[in-house]
Design a protein around this motif. Structure first.
Motif, short mmCIF file in Angstrom:
data_model
loop_
_atom_site.label_atom_id
_atom_site.label_comp_id
_atom_site.label_asym_id
_atom_site.label_seq_id
_atom_site.Cartn_x
_atom_site.Cartn_y
_atom_site.Cartn_z
N ARG A 6 -18.43 -6.55 -45.69
CA ARG A 6 -19.63 -6.30 -46.50
C ARG A 6 -20.33 -5.03 -46.06
O ARG A 6 -20.74 -4.22 -46.88
CB ARG A 6 -20.55 -7.51 -46.44
CG ARG A 6 -20.04 -8.64 -47.33
CD ARG A 6 -20.65 -9.97 -46.94
NE ARG A 6 -20.16 -11.05 -47.80
CZ ARG A 6 -19.04 -11.70 -47.60
NH1 ARG A 6 -18.24 -11.38 -46.60
NH2 ARG A 6 -18.67 -12.67 -48.41
N LEU A 66 -21.62 -1.89 -48.49
CA LEU A 66 -23.03 -1.90 -48.88
C LEU A 66 -23.66 -0.53 -48.65
O LEU A 66 -23.38 0.12 -47.65
CB LEU A 66 -23.79 -2.97 -48.10
CG LEU A 66 -23.46 -4.41 -48.47
CD1 LEU A 66 -24.13 -5.37 -47.50
CD2 LEU A 66 -23.88 -4.71 -49.90
N HIS A 99 -29.99 -4.55 -48.20
CA HIS A 99 -28.79 -5.39 -48.19
C HIS A 99 -28.10 -5.33 -46.82
O HIS A 99 -27.68 -6.34 -46.28
CB HIS A 99 -27.83 -4.97 -49.30
CG HIS A 99 -28.35 -5.27 -50.66
ND1 HIS A 99 -27.73 -6.14 -51.52
CD2 HIS A 99 -29.44 -4.82 -51.34
CE1 HIS A 99 -28.40 -6.21 -52.65
NE2 HIS A 99 -29.45 -5.42 -52.56
N TYR A 151 -23.52 -13.96 -48.72
CA TYR A 151 -24.77 -13.24 -48.95
C TYR A 151 -24.95 -13.06 -50.45
O TYR A 151 -23.98 -12.85 -51.18
CB TYR A 151 -24.71 -11.92 -48.17
CG TYR A 151 -24.97 -10.67 -48.93
CD1 TYR A 151 -26.26 -10.17 -49.05
CD2 TYR A 151 -23.94 -9.96 -49.51
CE1 TYR A 151 -26.50 -9.00 -49.74
CE2 TYR A 151 -24.17 -8.79 -50.19
CZ TYR A 151 -25.45 -8.30 -50.31
OH TYR A 151 -25.70 -7.15 -50.99
N GLU A 206 -28.04 -12.05 -53.80
CA GLU A 206 -29.36 -11.60 -54.26
C GLU A 206 -29.70 -12.40 -55.51
O GLU A 206 -28.86 -12.60 -56.38
CB GLU A 206 -29.35 -10.11 -54.60
CG GLU A 206 -30.69 -9.62 -55.10
CD GLU A 206 -30.73 -8.14 -55.40
OE1 GLU A 206 -31.81 -7.66 -55.79
OE2 GLU A 206 -29.70 -7.46 -55.25
N LEU A 229 -33.12 -11.49 -51.19
CA LEU A 229 -31.82 -11.39 -50.53
C LEU A 229 -31.69 -12.50 -49.50
O LEU A 229 -32.63 -12.76 -48.74
CB LEU A 229 -31.70 -10.04 -49.81
CG LEU A 229 -31.92 -8.79 -50.66
CD1 LEU A 229 -31.92 -7.55 -49.78
CD2 LEU A 229 -30.87 -8.69 -51.73
#
Length: 195
Positions: A6, A10, A15, A49, A51, A56
């Motif tokens: 991730r 990102l 984030h 994870y 949103e 978040l």
């Protein structure tokens, strides 16, 4: 490694911060191969994870899977939560804890049953929910306060994150992907029998 994967892609600083906060609080150590337990009690960890409406949430879940009974125990959660400005930290923590427990119940137990004419899940015996013996032992929460951002929601965003963290932890423990919820002992045993 799910966290490294991730972070590699990102770009948004919020984030990145939420992923790092959950990983650091959980003591996440990178690894590129799954745990794949061999004994009767297999352990694993999962990360997810999401949103939701500007909030978040990142989650690390540690599970135990009993090979004999198929029971999955979501033993520990670490939740990092960024909903902008925090107005009531105590209330927010309580809301997140309750949401983690409810999402765990939905993920592992709750399923409406039907016959040809009606709903047959009419009581707590036919519509099971999480009981105290199956509740998480620990729910650690990291709150990220962003006073410059308007509040965006406190409880329900964890609902999206918890099921994926549990499923990923089960995969880490067993090497099996369960793709239909609830992740019941029967479904777990059937999946384990196929590998």
């Amino acid at each position: 490694d799910p966290v490294e994967f991730r972070l590699k892609y990102l770009k948004d600083p919020r984030h990145i911060a939420i992923v790092k906060a959950a990983a650091e609080k959980a003591g996440w150590t990178p690894r590129t191969t799954a745990n794949r337990g061999k004994g009767d009690i297999m352990t694993g960890r999962g990360f997810s994870y999401t949103e939701r409406n500007g909030t978040l949430v990142a989650a690390v879940c540690e599970v135990e899977v009993d090979r004999r009974s198929g029971r999955v125990w979501a033993k520990k959660f670490t939740i990092a939560h960024d909903c902008g400005q925090i107005i009531n930290p105590g209330g927010l923590r309580n809301t997140i804890e309750g949401n983690v427990v409810q999402a765990t119940s939905r993920t592992l137990f709750e399923e409406v049953q039907f016959d040809a004419n009606r709903v047959t899940s009419v009581d707590w015996a036919s519509y099971p929910i999480l009981e105290i013996a199956d509740a998480p032992e620990t729910i650690d929460i990291v709150l990220i306060d962003r006073p410059e951002i308007a509040p965006s929601g406190g409880g329900e965003p964890s609902t999206r994150t918890v099921p994926a963290a549990i499923a990923n932890a089960i995969f880490d423990a067993t090497g099996v992907r369960l793709r239909k919820v609830p992740l019941t002992p029967q479904r777990m045993k059937e999946a384990l029998a196929r590998v």
